[in-house]
Scaffold this active site. Structure first.
Site, PDB file in Angstrom:
ATOM      1  N   PHE A 131      43.612  45.470  34.423  1.00  0.00           N
ATOM      2  CA  PHE A 131      44.957  44.894  34.339  1.00  0.00           C
ATOM      3  C   PHE A 131      45.886  45.902  33.671  1.00  0.00           C
ATOM      4  O   PHE A 131      45.441  46.666  32.810  1.00  0.00           O
ATOM      5  CB  PHE A 131      44.947  43.619  33.472  1.00  0.00           C
ATOM      6  CG  PHE A 131      44.157  42.481  34.058  1.00  0.00           C
ATOM      7  CD1 PHE A 131      42.769  42.457  33.989  1.00  0.00           C
ATOM      8  CD2 PHE A 131      44.800  41.410  34.667  1.00  0.00           C
ATOM      9  CE1 PHE A 131      42.037  41.398  34.525  1.00  0.00           C
ATOM     10  CE2 PHE A 131      44.085  40.345  35.209  1.00  0.00           C
ATOM     11  CZ  PHE A 131      42.693  40.345  35.131  1.00  0.00           C
ATOM     12  N   THR A 150      37.714  43.873  36.317  1.00  0.00           N
ATOM     13  CA  THR A 150      39.078  43.972  36.849  1.00  0.00           C
ATOM     14  C   THR A 150      39.943  44.714  35.833  1.00  0.00           C
ATOM     15  O   THR A 150      39.847  44.466  34.631  1.00  0.00           O
ATOM     16  CB  THR A 150      39.659  42.572  37.143  1.00  0.00           C
ATOM     17  OG1 THR A 150      38.824  41.939  38.114  1.00  0.00           O
ATOM     18  CG2 THR A 150      41.073  42.655  37.719  1.00  0.00           C
TER      19      THR A 150
HETATM   20  O1  PRE Z   1      42.697  34.116  39.893  1.00  0.00           O
HETATM   21  C1  PRE Z   1      42.561  34.583  38.755  1.00  0.00           C
HETATM   22  O2  PRE Z   1      41.908  34.005  37.882  1.00  0.00           O
HETATM   23  C2  PRE Z   1      43.179  35.842  38.432  1.00  0.00           C
HETATM   24  O3  PRE Z   1      43.410  36.110  37.278  1.00  0.00           O
HETATM   25  C3  PRE Z   1      43.469  36.820  39.536  1.00  0.00           C
HETATM   26  C4  PRE Z   1      42.337  37.820  39.776  1.00  0.00           C
HETATM   27  C5  PRE Z   1      42.840  38.950  40.737  1.00  0.00           C
HETATM   28  O4  PRE Z   1      43.959  38.949  41.165  1.00  0.00           O
HETATM   29  O5  PRE Z   1      42.022  39.842  41.002  1.00  0.00           O
HETATM   30  C6  PRE Z   1      41.952  38.472  38.517  1.00  0.00           C
HETATM   31  C7  PRE Z   1      40.680  38.815  38.248  1.00  0.00           C
HETATM   32  C8  PRE Z   1      39.608  38.586  39.209  1.00  0.00           C
HETATM   33  O6  PRE Z   1      39.408  39.839  39.846  1.00  0.00           O
HETATM   34  C9  PRE Z   1      39.941  37.588  40.238  1.00  0.00           C
HETATM   35  C10 PRE Z   1      41.202  37.190  40.436  1.00  0.00           C
END
Ligand code: PRE
Length: 418
Positions: A296, A294
């Site tokens: 950020f 992911t």
């Molecule tokens: O729910 C979490 O733990 C988050 O940090 C959010 C979140 C997102 O929004 O994509 C962050 C990373 C992962 O892809 C899954 C969920």
């Protein structure tokens, strides 16, 4: 981790920054949603920029001046923007009309102006979710010694920075399996924060339940919708006869199961969340692809000064009023200068969603209008990037640079899994 309460002056604001152990919420239906300032939805941006944005800015200024008055340094203090609270920024010394010694004036250096990393004082970083969420891990990766501040929704993380409750926000914008997190693209436009960095986090999911619960007892799996999407095939392969339900964040799912002693429900979350909420891991590395990552972005009130001594990325958003046919010309402004695009995303143009094209003979065609978000590999300090944007501006009805920031160049380490 310490929960941060809103400052006393913001009594009219909802308590939206969530603490570590207080939140109990149902996994279905809307979760706790507290907006600090609800008139966002009436902000017509960018088309209605003049009136509604200035309304919004003045209300925001009032709110933030209350916060500042209570416990924060003034908005124009570079020292506090960057967390260097000990630097005296009284750059023009007043006349020494007593025998009081003048404060020692230290020249500002480039690090005083760069918003990150912090040196000494603890940076407060807002993220969406509760402790154990991947966003918290991303905040820790971006700012290793920060105080991570949990927020119950993305919008609150934006507001926490705007109101000086936090110094930065770290928010997910895209995942290699689940795609873009559209909500944050929309919020980037509605708010005036700047992208000052990016981090990519390998996401390694675990299936977890209360201690002693076996897989066969599970009738539902709860998690963040992105996490459910990232594990969809593996969940099916595990043979779970379970309904999937979306909640606000992964760690919040684990917390909810623990708080309500749910023995028929499993959560998808991180190993750290399992540890924090006393859950037992039933399956480890359940993401559908080991390259699950992911991305950020880090947001701040002030932009950073773009540089050319390391790889930079720049994020922009633009609209044009000639339909998508102009898109080719816009994008060629980058191609001709050998500027690599790393991402393009289109979102509905909220203020002008439809373009009507009248043809008296056949009727009225209704075309959808879009905003385009583009990331490209160049710094705004480079002439080729400046020229490319000058060219884009010729075609665009609206153009905004969301940020020019160092690329995450940390070595790749996949999240594991099958
Ligand atoms: O729910 C979490 O733990 C988050 O940090 C959010 C979140 C997102 O929004 O994509 C962050 C990373 C992962 O892809 C899954 C969920």
């Amino acid at each position: 981790m310490q929960a941060l309460s809103p400052p006393p002056s913001s009594s009219s604001l909802s308590s939206s920054i969530v603490g570590t152990s207080r939140r109990r919420r149902p996994p279905t239906g809307p979760l706790v949603v507290h907006c600090i300032h609800r008139s966002y939805d009436s902000v017509n941006f960018p088309a209605g920029v003049v009136s509604s944005r200035s309304d919004w800015q003045s209300s925001c200024a009032i709110l933030s001046s209350k916060v500042v008055g209570q416990e924060q340094p003034p908005e124009n203090s570079i020292a506090s923007v960057n967390g260097h609270k000990t630097i005296d920024l009284d750059l023009v010394p007043s006349s020494n009309n007593g025998n009081r010694p003048l404060p020692l004036q230290k020249p500002l250096t480039i690090t005083d102006l760069a918003p990150a990393p912090m040196h000494g004082s603890q940076l407060r970083v807002a993220y969406q979710g509760v402790p154990g969420a991947y966003s918290e891990a991303a905040a820790g990766k971006a700012y290793p010694k920060c105080e991570a501040i949990p927020c119950d929704q993305f919008e609150v993380a934006f507001q926490a920075v705007e109101l000086w409750i936090a110094d930065r926000a770290v928010l997910p914008v895209e995942n290699s399996l689940g795609g873009s997190i559209h909500r944050n693209y929309d919020l980037l436009l509605r708010h005036r924060l700047h992208i000052v960095g990016e981090v990519q986090l390998p996401v390694h999911h675990c299936l977890m339940a209360l201690p002693g619960v076996r897989k066969e007892y599970i009738t539902r799996v709860i998690s963040h919708p992105q996490a459910l999407a990232q594990c969809e095939h593996t969940l099916t392969k595990l043979g779970l006869q379970a309904a999937r339900e979306a909640v606000d964040d992964t760690a919040g799912a684990a917390e909810y199961i623990a708080a309500n002693n749910l023995r028929d429900t499993a959560a998808i979350a991180s190993a750290r969340a399992a540890e924090l909420y006393g859950m037992q891991i039933l399956a480890d590395g359940i993401q559908d692809d080991c390259g699950n990552v992911t991305r950020f972005v880090m947001l701040a009130r002030e932009p950073i000064i773009p540089r050319t001594d390391r790889p930079f990325k720049t994020s922009i958003v633009f609209a044009h009023d000639k339909g998508t046919s102009v898109l080719f010309k816009v994008l060629s402004a980058f191609a001709f200068r050998n500027i690599n695009l790393t991402k393009i995303e289109s979102r509905p143009h909220r203020n002008r969603p439809i373009r009507l094209v009248d043809d008296a003979n056949v009727g009225t065609a209704k075309h959808f209008e879009y905003l385009f978000y583009v990331d490209f590999e160049a710094s705004m300090a480079e002439v080729r990037a400046q020229n490319a944007l000058a060219e884009v501006q010729e075609f665009a009805s609206f153009l905004r640079v969301l940020g020019s920031y160092p690329m995450d160049m940390t070595p790749w380490s996949p999240s594991g899994g099958d």
